[in-house]
Design an enzyme around this catalytic site. Structure first.
Site, PDB file in Angstrom:
ATOM      1  N   ASP A 100     -16.490  67.262 -32.128  1.00  0.00           N
ATOM      2  CA  ASP A 100     -18.072  66.564 -30.913  1.00  0.00           C
ATOM      3  C   ASP A 100     -18.455  67.472 -29.599  1.00  0.00           C
ATOM      4  O   ASP A 100     -19.217  67.549 -29.357  1.00  0.00           O
ATOM      5  CB  ASP A 100     -17.632  65.301 -30.392  1.00  0.00           C
ATOM      6  N   ASP A 104     -19.216  57.390 -40.073  1.00  0.00           N
ATOM      7  CA  ASP A 104     -18.327  57.953 -39.244  1.00  0.00           C
ATOM      8  C   ASP A 104     -17.345  56.890 -38.565  1.00  0.00           C
ATOM      9  O   ASP A 104     -17.389  56.045 -39.398  1.00  0.00           O
ATOM     10  CB  ASP A 104     -19.427  57.980 -37.581  1.00  0.00           C
TER      11      ASP A 104
HETATM   12  C1  DGJ Z   1     -19.173  60.224 -32.917  1.00  0.00           C
HETATM   13  C2  DGJ Z   1     -19.626  61.644 -33.502  1.00  0.00           C
HETATM   14  O1  DGJ Z   1     -19.128  62.316 -33.896  1.00  0.00           O
HETATM   15  C3  DGJ Z   1     -20.782  62.414 -33.087  1.00  0.00           C
HETATM   16  O2  DGJ Z   1     -21.481  62.765 -33.674  1.00  0.00           O
HETATM   17  C4  DGJ Z   1     -22.674  61.027 -33.306  1.00  0.00           C
HETATM   18  O3  DGJ Z   1     -23.074  60.634 -34.422  1.00  0.00           O
HETATM   19  C5  DGJ Z   1     -21.869  59.813 -33.001  1.00  0.00           C
HETATM   20  N1  DGJ Z   1     -20.566  58.899 -32.871  1.00  0.00           N
HETATM   21  C6  DGJ Z   1     -23.154  58.508 -32.819  1.00  0.00           C
HETATM   22  O4  DGJ Z   1     -22.763  57.374 -32.245  1.00  0.00           O
END
Ligand code: DGJ
Length: 729
Positions: free
Chosen positions: A549, A479
């Protein structure tokens, strides 16, 4: 594939589908002649000299070349301060503080295959017979600088890749202020321009506008390719649609700051330039040193936008992604993020794993919150040791719960970040990207680790490998939740500070190269708060990416439609989540959520342990359905049929390479009374074959030309219908 006509001084790169023609004019000027549909043989020479039109288009200094002006000619790598006033491909500053440079042809070579780019991800070949590469060396002898332009043409893809390398052949420093990877000049301007701008949870929103006069810039200054723009532009004829018409598409294989400009000049000519963003960029090129620009992929399609996408999908799936997952079906995963956020313990996770396993899920992914004191997003990034309060048996307990049930185990990391509340920060308060003595901006309460510094990378590598060496981990979600600000590196000499953003990306690539080579058994998923760094360079290391997201099935239609312009379904991760949706509050049928997520690389993000839920059999059925069609979805040909940007509906389909199987997805967004029937013409089938669909046996040509009524049973908002087609005799 590559011919040089020494009499006409013309290069012709060609395969069955495309041609790319350049010519060296007297004086050594390398001009662009043509790029597009295959021409058997290019017979004309360039009309020379071009009329100068006016004194405002300056003539080159060589008097023998009479009225010749660079200002009007289509060029391959237009120069700086020497009479072409359009956007420049490069800007170099020499020891005397001046810039004027004119690059002219020096020599060329044609090599089999496609050489790798040192330190940079790029498309590749597996055998030399797959492509040929032309390296043209241009020089400015007075400046002692050379630029090597490389062009690779694939034997059986409508693709030309380009890059440029700058060599300092003198004995004084050259400051590189701008080094574009490629320039494409067209002698006309009647194009529509397609781009994919976006925002967090609203990524890759397709936009199409007629190209107007002036300079149109798509860029990123965020230190990442970014959520706001994709490093992509396409120019297409105004009559081009999904199924027919010409498209010239450009996609930059880079994850940092980029700049793509499309300029229409006063003579209705169009120039496209793409490369590293010159914003806050300057590279000190020492005598004898070289600078390698990243790759630019050019795709030409005369089969509309679906034709363009098909080329990108095959190229990226087959010759960009690499490693053992490239051709392998991807596991269906369950991820705990939207179910638990930071609030979990081992029992809760084991319960999720158990339920996921019973439903047919193959991989459990433990998301953010498993390390140190990570109970919120304010803390602990940089301390990659398990939180024993949450998980007393360590990660091994959770991993074992998955492995004992025959499932795989995956883990979330955000390796490039640091929290101020972390042991790493306390030990190294200057390891983040910042200007010494100047306040740092925060993003999601965190700072960005300075990946341009080898010692920073080494420490994170040490921490990650300690975990990955120990545990049976087969998947990593990488991430990256904020962008860079106050870009500088502590300790770097003042005159090298503007190299930081690019050195950061080179450091990231070096890290990923090492990590992915060390763990070939790990499937890496690229994530950046959704798709904040979903670009082709990251796809080289990580064959799949989290597309957003936003897990709402309806919002995802536009996101996935836009994403599909460039990326195949195997690369587009999509999860079934709860309703009402946590990002937009929308209530949707489970079948709709499955249809959207099953149009990509399927995952589940649901609270499967809830005691009173009645939908688990439907979840199990959805997973079973996906498994039955996974090969087709992840490795078939994809066609967009109806655009959610233009209609109240959306439809797309997958067709197997042998055209024996197909899968059709239709989505109604809002219902209406007395809505007209929807009849869809299918695409990509075998016209001579018969297909069984929904109990009917229908000829392929009928399905493609007359079509199929698709709206039976569609009677409320946010509804989907999925139909499977199979060839019968
Ligand atoms: C952003 C990601 O896109 C989510 O899926 C998740 O992993 C969060 N970060 C966790 O902090």
């Amino acid at each position: 594939m590559i011919e040089f006509d020494s009499q006409k001084q013309q290069f012709h790169l060609y395969n069955d589908q495309i041609s790319y023609v350049m010519e060296v004019l007297p004086g050594g000027y390398l001009v662009h002649v043509y790029s597009g549909k295959r021409i058997r043989r290019f017979a004309q020479s360039q009309p020379y000299p071009h009329d100068g039109r006016s004194s405002f288009s300056p003539n080159v200094p060589d008097k023998r070349l009479q009225g010749f002006t660079l200002d009007l000619w289509p060029q391959e790598y237009p120069g700086d301060g020497a009479g072409d006033y359009r956007e420049t491909a490069f800007e170099f500053t020499y020891a005397d503080g001046t810039n004027a440079t004119t690059l002219t042809y020096d020599h060329h070579e044609i090599v089999a295959g496609k050489p790798r780019l040192t330190g940079l991800p790029a498309t590749y070949v597996e055998a030399d017979s797959e492509a040929q590469t032309l390296n043209i060396t241009l020089k400015d002898a007075l400046r002692h600088v050379a630029v090597v332009l490389s062009y690779t043409i694939y034997a059986d893809r409508n693709v030309v890749t380009r890059t440029a390398r700058v060599d300092n052949e003198g004995d004084t420093l050259i400051r590189l202020n701008k080094v574009m990877s490629g320039c494409f000049d067209f002698t006309d301007s009647d194009y529509d321009m397609i781009q994919l701008p976006g925002a967090w949870a609203n990524e890759k929103q397709l936009r199409r506008d007629h190209l107007a006069a002036g300079i149109h810039v798509l860029d990123s200054k965020r230190g990442a390719s970014s959520v706001a723009q994709q490093p992509f532009i396409a120019l297409c004829s105004p009559n081009t649609d999904e199924f027919q018409g010409e498209v010239h598409a450009f996609h930059f294989v880079y994850s940092g700051n980029f700049r793509i400009a499309a300029e229409v000049d006063a003579f209705d000519q169009t120039r496209v330039l793409a490369g590293i963003n010159p914003y806050e960029f300057e590279w000190q090129l020492e005598p004898g040193a070289s600078f390698q620009a990243p790759e630019l992929v050019y795709v030409y399609s005369d089969k509309g936008l679906n034709g363009m996408s098909n080329t990108f999908h095959h190229l990226y799936r087959e010759r960009l992604a690499h490693g053992q997952y490239r051709d392998a079906q991807r596991p269906i995963l369950a991820n705990n993020w939207e179910t638990t956020y930071f609030n979990f313990n081992e029992d809760k996770l084991v319960d999720l794993i158990d339920n996921a396993h019973k439903l047919g899920v193959e991989l459990f992914v433990l998301d953010d919150g498993w390390f140190k004191k990570r109970n919120s997003d304010t803390t602990s990034l940089g301390d990659w040791q398990v939180d024993r309060d949450k998980l007393p048996q360590g990660l091994a307990g959770v991993a074992k719960a998955a492995v004992d049930r025959g499932m795989q185990f995956g883990l979330w990391f955000e390796p490039e970040m640091i929290s101020e509340d972390s042991d790493l920060f306390r030990a190294h308060p200057d390891w983040h990207v910042h200007v010494a003595g100047y306040p740092s901006s925060r993003g999601r309460n965190q700072l960005v680790l300075d990946f341009s510094r080898p010692e920073v990378r080494a420490e994170i590598f040490r921490q990650m490998t300690a975990i990955l060496d120990e545990l049976p981990i087969t998947y990593v979600k990488w991430d990256f939740n904020r962008n860079l600000t106050e870009v500088a590196s502590v300790g770097r000499a003042a005159d090298h500070q503007k190299e930081t953003a690019h050195r950061y990306i080179l450091g990231l690539y070096e890290f990923l190269e090492k990590l992915t080579a060390r763990y070939p058994q790990i499937l890496f998923e690229n994530c950046s708060g959704g798709a904040g760094r979903f670009d082709p360079a990251m796809c080289y290391y990580m064959p799949q990416s989290w597309a957003s997201d936003n897990t709402d099935a309806i919002a995802r239609l536009k996101i996935q439609y836009g994403t599909s312009l460039l990326y195949p379904a195997s690369m587009i991760c999509a999860h079934v989540s709860e309703s009402p949706n946590q990002q937009v509050g929308r209530i949707t049928d489970l079948s709709t959520r499955f249809a959207t997520a099953a149009s990509g690389n399927l995952g589940i993000m649901m609270d499967l342990g809830q005691k009173d839920r009645t939908d688990l059999p439907e979840v199990a059925a959805g997973i079973k359905f996906y498994k039955a069609h996974r090969q087709l979805i992840q490795f078939g040909d994809f066609y967009r049929l109806l655009s959610p940007y233009e209609t109240n509906d959306c439809a797309w389909m997958f067709v197997s390479p042998d055209r024996k199987d197909a899968l059709l997805f239709f989505f109604q967004i809002l219902n209406s009374a007395s809505r007209p029937h929807v009849k869809l013409r299918l695409w990509g089938l075998d016209p001579a074959a018969t297909y069984e669909i929904d109990g009917l046996k229908l000829p392929g040509d009928e399905l493609m030309n007359y079509g199929l009524f698709i709206d039976a049973g569609i009677n409320h908002d946010f509804q989907a219908r999925v139909l499977s087609l199979h060839q019968v005799n």
